[in-house]
Scaffold this active site. Structure first.
Site, PDB file in Angstrom:
ATOM      1  N   LYS A   1     -12.545  -1.567   7.003  1.00 53.09           N
ATOM      2  CA  LYS A   1     -11.801  -2.483   7.859  1.00 53.09           C
ATOM      3  C   LYS A   1     -12.202  -2.307   9.332  1.00 53.09           C
ATOM      4  O   LYS A   1     -12.725  -3.220   9.950  1.00 53.09           O
ATOM      5  CB  LYS A   1     -10.302  -2.281   7.655  1.00 53.09           C
TER       6      LYS A   1
ATOM      7  N   TRP B   1       0.826  -1.215   0.000  1.00 45.85           N
ATOM      8  CA  TRP B   1       0.000   0.000   0.000  1.00 45.85           C
ATOM      9  C   TRP B   1       0.854   1.255   0.000  1.00 45.85           C
ATOM     10  O   TRP B   1       0.498   2.258  -0.629  1.00 45.85           O
ATOM     11  CB  TRP B   1      -0.989  -0.030   1.166  1.00 45.85           C
TER      12      TRP B   1
ATOM     13  N   ASP C   1      -1.627   6.972   6.040  1.00 41.63           N
ATOM     14  CA  ASP C   1      -2.723   6.096   5.616  1.00 41.63           C
ATOM     15  C   ASP C   1      -2.952   5.119   6.763  1.00 41.63           C
ATOM     16  O   ASP C   1      -2.125   4.248   7.029  1.00 41.63           O
ATOM     17  CB  ASP C   1      -2.320   5.356   4.340  1.00 41.63           C
TER      18      ASP C   1
END
Length: 360
Positions: A196, A102, A172
C-alpha cells in the site's frame, strides 16, 4: 505514455520516479552485469540494500534504540498469527480492539492460539468510528493490546493512540505506515504489508521492541521473531526485489520531505475528495464519521447500487482505476496513499463534480 489515475487499495500506486529508476536498473543493477533479482542474498550488494533499507526506516520513523526492523513474508495475514504465537503465553490474555474487517481477521487468528478478549468495538456504529480508549483499563495478565491503525475497507483511522502503560501496544499499520509522523516508542510491535505505502507485495515489515523477542523454541523455526532477528532477516532467501523496491520508495519519501511532508500532502489530497462529498447535498455520502475519516481510504456511497455501478463504469472509461468498494461492503472507495499524485485527486474531484451535474 498515459498513466491511469490509480486509486487501487492494494497492490496500490507506486511513485513514477521509483518505477522509472527500477526500470533503468532492471537488467544491470549498479553495474554488476545482473539484475538484483539474480544475485545472491548473501552477496555484498544485497546485504547493502538490506542494511540501507533498515536504516531508512529508522531515519524516517525516528525509531529509538532497542528496536529491530525485520523483513518477513506472508503479509500482514501471517502476522495475525505470528503475534499471538510469539507473545501470548499461558496464563495471559490478548486484548483486541474491533474496528472492522482487518481487526476481525487478526482477532480470529488469535482466538485459535490462546485466550482473547475484545476490550472495545465500534460494531454498534457499523464500524464508522474508532472506539474511545481513553479510560481503557488492562489487567496485569494482558499480554498485549492489538489495534488496526487504519481500516482499509471501512475508511477509518486512529487519530491518536492509547496509552497502554506496561502492556505492549501492537499495531497493524499496513495501510497508513509512513503516511504521517509516529512515536514508535509507544509501541511494542508494528507490522505492515508493503503493498500500500511501502512498495510492491511480497515483503512485510515488522518493527519490534527487542525485549519482546523471545526464543520461542516451541514454534516452527520460521514463525519465531527470534529467528529473523538473530539472522538480520537473512535466515532464508528474502523477497529481494520487493525489498529493493521498498528501498527506492523510502528514498523517494526522504527526498520529498519525509513523513511531515507526506502527512501534509495526504491531508490536502484527501480534502479535495472529502470536500466534494460534503458539498454534494447528499448525492455522495461519506461512510466514516468525519472525525475518524482516513486520509488513505476514502469510502462513500450514493443513492443506490445502480448509480454506484454507473459511477464505476464511467470513471473507468475516463481513466480511473480502483474506485469500486471492497466486495464485502460494496459502495465506492478512493485510496489516496503516499504515491497517488495530487493531480490524480484533482482529476477525481472534477470527475465527481461532473458526474453529479449529469446524474444529480
Amino acid at each position: 505514455m498515459t498513466r491511469a489515475y490509480n486509486f487501487n487499495a492494494g497492490p496500490a500506486a507506486l511513485p513514477l520516479e521509483v518505477l522509472q529508476r527500477a526500470q533503468e536498473e532492471l537488467v544491470d543493477y549498479n553495474g554488476i552485469g545482473m539484475s538484483i533479482m539474480e544475485i545472491s542474498h548473501r552477496s555484498r550488494e544485497y546485504e547493502r540494500v538490506n542494511e540501507e533499507t533498515q536504516q531508512l526506516f529508522r531515519e524516517l520513523l525516528e525509531i529509538p534504540e532497542g528496536y529491530k526492523v525485520l523483513f518477513l513474508q506472508g503479509g500482514a495475514s501471517m502476522q495475525f498469527a505470528m503475534v499471538p504465537m510469539n507473545l501470548l503465553r499461558p496464563g495471559t490474555t490478548a486484548a483486541y480492539v474491533d474496528t472492522g474487517s482487518w481487526a476481525k481477521k487478526a482477532l480470529a487468528e488469535a482466538k485459535l492460539l490462546g485466550e482473547v478478549q475484545v476490550v472495545a468495538s465500534s460494531k454498534d456504529d457499523q464500524y464508522t468510528t474508532i472506539p474511545d480508549l481513553s479510560s481503557l483499563e488492562l489487567s496485569e495478565q494482558t499480554a498485549y493490546l492489538h489495534i488496526t491503525s487504519n481500516e482499509t475497507i471501512g475508511g477509518i483511522q486512529y487519530k491518536s493512540f492509547p496509552d497502554t502503560g506496561d502492556v505492549p501496544l501492537i499495531a497493524d499499520m499496513s495501510s497508513d505506515i509512513l503516511s504521517r509522523p509516529l512515536d514508535v516508542s509507544r509501541f511494542g510491535l508494528i507490522y505492515a504489508g508493503a503493498q500500500k505505502n511501502l512498495g510492491p507485495s511480497g515483503v512485510t515489515v515488522v518493527i519490534i521492541r527487542e525485549d519482546l523477542i523471545q526464543p520461542a523454541e516451541h514454534l516452527p523455526t520460521m514463525l519465531r521473531y527470534s529467528t529473523h532477528a538473530d539472522n538480520n532477516s537473512l535466515y532464508n532467501t528474502p523477497p529481494v526485489y520487493s525489498i529493493y523496491m521498498m528501498n527506492l520508495v523510502l528514498q523517494w519519501i526522504k527526498e520529498n520531505g519525509g513523513l511531515a511532508a507526506m502527512e501534509k500532502r495526504n491531508e490536502e489530497k484527501a480534502k479535495l475528495i472529502y470536500d466534494v462529498i460534503d458539498g454534494s447535498g447528499g448525492f455522495y455520502r461519506g461512510v466514516a464519521k468525519p472525525e475518524y475519516r482516513s486520509p488513505m481510504n476514502i469510502t462513500f456511497r450514493m443513492a443506490n447500487e445502480e448509480l454506484e455501478k454507473r459511477f464505476v463504469e464511467e470513471s473507468q472509461a475516463a481513466g480511473f482505476v480502483g474506485l469500486k468498494g471492497h466486495r464485502s461492503v460494496g459502495g465506492l472507495r478512493a485510496s489516496t496513499y503516499n504515491a497517488v499524485p495530487y493531480e490524480s485527486c484533482q482529476a477525481l474531484q472534477q470527475f465527481m463534480l461532473d458526474f453529479q451535474k449529469r446524474h444529480g
